[in-house]
Motif scaffolding. Structure first.
Motif, PDB file in Angstrom:
ATOM      1  N   UNK A 112       1.439  38.425  19.734  1.00  0.00           N
ATOM      2  CA  UNK A 112       2.842  38.817  19.737  1.00  0.00           C
ATOM      3  C   UNK A 112       3.556  38.287  18.489  1.00  0.00           C
ATOM      4  N   UNK A 113       3.220  37.074  18.078  1.00  0.00           N
ATOM      5  CA  UNK A 113       3.828  36.503  16.875  1.00  0.00           C
ATOM      6  C   UNK A 113       3.480  37.331  15.642  1.00  0.00           C
ATOM      7  N   UNK A 114       2.247  37.804  15.566  1.00  0.00           N
ATOM      8  CA  UNK A 114       1.856  38.654  14.440  1.00  0.00           C
ATOM      9  C   UNK A 114       2.578  39.998  14.463  1.00  0.00           C
ATOM     10  N   UNK A 115       2.874  40.496  15.658  1.00  0.00           N
ATOM     11  CA  UNK A 115       3.515  41.804  15.788  1.00  0.00           C
ATOM     12  C   UNK A 115       5.041  41.717  15.808  1.00  0.00           C
ATOM     13  N   UNK A 116       5.605  40.533  15.737  1.00  0.00           N
ATOM     14  CA  UNK A 116       7.055  40.357  15.885  1.00  0.00           C
ATOM     15  C   UNK A 116       7.844  41.107  14.809  1.00  0.00           C
ATOM     16  N   UNK A 117       7.340  41.208  13.610  1.00  0.00           N
ATOM     17  CA  UNK A 117       8.065  41.912  12.545  1.00  0.00           C
ATOM     18  C   UNK A 117       8.253  43.392  12.863  1.00  0.00           C
ATOM     19  N   UNK A 118       7.318  43.954  13.601  1.00  0.00           N
ATOM     20  CA  UNK A 118       7.424  45.373  13.957  1.00  0.00           C
ATOM     21  C   UNK A 118       8.497  45.622  15.013  1.00  0.00           C
ATOM     22  N   UNK A 119       9.008  44.570  15.647  1.00  0.00           N
ATOM     23  CA  UNK A 119       9.996  44.728  16.716  1.00  0.00           C
ATOM     24  C   UNK A 119      11.431  44.484  16.247  1.00  0.00           C
ATOM     25  N   UNK A 132      12.399  48.144  19.163  1.00  0.00           N
ATOM     26  CA  UNK A 132      11.919  46.792  19.445  1.00  0.00           C
ATOM     27  C   UNK A 132      12.949  45.957  20.169  1.00  0.00           C
ATOM     28  N   UNK A 133      14.220  46.076  19.770  1.00  0.00           N
ATOM     29  CA  UNK A 133      15.288  45.334  20.445  1.00  0.00           C
ATOM     30  C   UNK A 133      15.415  45.775  21.897  1.00  0.00           C
ATOM     31  N   UNK A 134      15.334  47.074  22.123  1.00  0.00           N
ATOM     32  CA  UNK A 134      15.393  47.585  23.495  1.00  0.00           C
ATOM     33  C   UNK A 134      14.218  47.125  24.330  1.00  0.00           C
ATOM     34  N   UNK A 135      13.039  47.114  23.723  1.00  0.00           N
ATOM     35  CA  UNK A 135      11.848  46.651  24.426  1.00  0.00           C
ATOM     36  C   UNK A 135      11.975  45.183  24.812  1.00  0.00           C
ATOM     37  N   UNK A 136      12.429  44.357  23.877  1.00  0.00           N
ATOM     38  CA  UNK A 136      12.600  42.940  24.175  1.00  0.00           C
ATOM     39  C   UNK A 136      13.666  42.712  25.241  1.00  0.00           C
ATOM     40  N   UNK A 137      14.756  43.479  25.185  1.00  0.00           N
ATOM     41  CA  UNK A 137      15.798  43.357  26.205  1.00  0.00           C
ATOM     42  C   UNK A 137      15.249  43.733  27.582  1.00  0.00           C
ATOM     43  N   UNK A 138      14.456  44.799  27.648  1.00  0.00           N
ATOM     44  CA  UNK A 138      13.828  45.192  28.911  1.00  0.00           C
ATOM     45  C   UNK A 138      12.897  44.124  29.448  1.00  0.00           C
ATOM     46  N   UNK A 139      12.126  43.499  28.561  1.00  0.00           N
ATOM     47  CA  UNK A 139      11.238  42.428  28.986  1.00  0.00           C
ATOM     48  C   UNK A 139      12.021  41.242  29.537  1.00  0.00           C
ATOM     49  N   UNK A 140      13.155  40.934  28.929  1.00  0.00           N
ATOM     50  CA  UNK A 140      13.987  39.833  29.423  1.00  0.00           C
ATOM     51  C   UNK A 140      14.527  40.145  30.817  1.00  0.00           C
ATOM     52  N   UNK A 141      14.938  41.385  31.046  1.00  0.00           N
ATOM     53  CA  UNK A 141      15.438  41.770  32.372  1.00  0.00           C
ATOM     54  C   UNK A 141      14.335  41.671  33.428  1.00  0.00           C
ATOM     55  N   UNK A 142      13.148  42.114  33.078  1.00  0.00           N
ATOM     56  CA  UNK A 142      12.018  42.019  34.008  1.00  0.00           C
ATOM     57  C   UNK A 142      11.703  40.555  34.297  1.00  0.00           C
ATOM     58  N   UNK A 143      11.771  39.718  33.271  1.00  0.00           N
ATOM     59  CA  UNK A 143      11.493  38.292  33.463  1.00  0.00           C
ATOM     60  C   UNK A 143      12.493  37.668  34.426  1.00  0.00           C
TER      61      UNK A 143
END
Length: 189
Positions: free
Chosen positions: A88-95, A100-111
């Motif tokens: 994930x750290x290697x792929x962080x630049x692609x987000x 990517x922001x929407x994906x991370x926000x969705x992951x936070x909601x699921x968490x």
């Protein structure tokens, strides 16, 4: 090791959620130990420094199959998470774009939902009556409403006070099942 590996690649949400997943898998489904023994194990691991969920997993492996079981539990549960974190750290630049922001926000909601579910499951088993639920609620309010790290210690101390005045020892239903066994070397000599 397969049970821990399954959790290692599918658990999401952080230490509290992991502890809830462990409870569901090893107390409810597999019945490796009962609620009381699991609560004692979690309390011990919360008290020790370090990540409680990894310590609980390691301890469950130790209790179940000795030192090799502890190693298998660590490899199965912790190693997949560590590898995923590196990837994930290697792929962080692609987000860094909108997707990517929407994906991370969705992951936070699921968490948040997963941690809430794990907390609710633990609360139902650890606070089954009004007295313990009240102690837990007061402790949560003390910690949440204070910005001091000493509030956590204060909440623990306040939670212990009722035990000195009104706690009555209870008889365990099946003491032979609730005993935690740890491997030990017998010394000869």
């Amino acid at each position: 090791m397969l049970a821990f590996a399954k959790l290692g690649v599918s658990c999401f949400g952080g230490p509290i959620a992991h502890i809830g997943y462990f409870r569901q898998e090893f107390v409810v489904h597999r019945r490796w130990l009962d609620e009381h023994a699991y609560a004692d194990l979690v309390a011990l691991c919360q008290f020790l420094p370090g990540p409680a969920s990894s310590q609980v997993g390691f301890s469950l492996g130790l209790m179940r199959a000795g030192y090799l079981g502890a190693l298998a539990a660590w490899v199965g549960f912790t190693l997949p998470s560590a590898l995923a974190l590196v990837l994930f750290a290697y792929a962080a630049n692609a987000l860094k774009n909108e997707v990517g922001s929407g994906l991370l926000h969705g992951l936070k909601l699921v968490a948040v939902a997963i941690v809430a579910q794990a907390g609710w499951g633990m609360a139902r088993s650890l606070c089954p009556d009004r007295e313990r639920a009240s102690i837990a609620l007061i402790a949560a309010l003390v910690v949440l409403l204070s910005s001091s790290s000493f509030a956590q210690i204060g909440a623990i101390a306040l939670g212990a006070l009722p035990a000195f005045g009104c706690a009555v020892p209870t008889q365990r239903q099946n003491p032979s099942r609730e005993t935690c066994r740890y491997p030990s070397r017998k010394r000869s000599g």
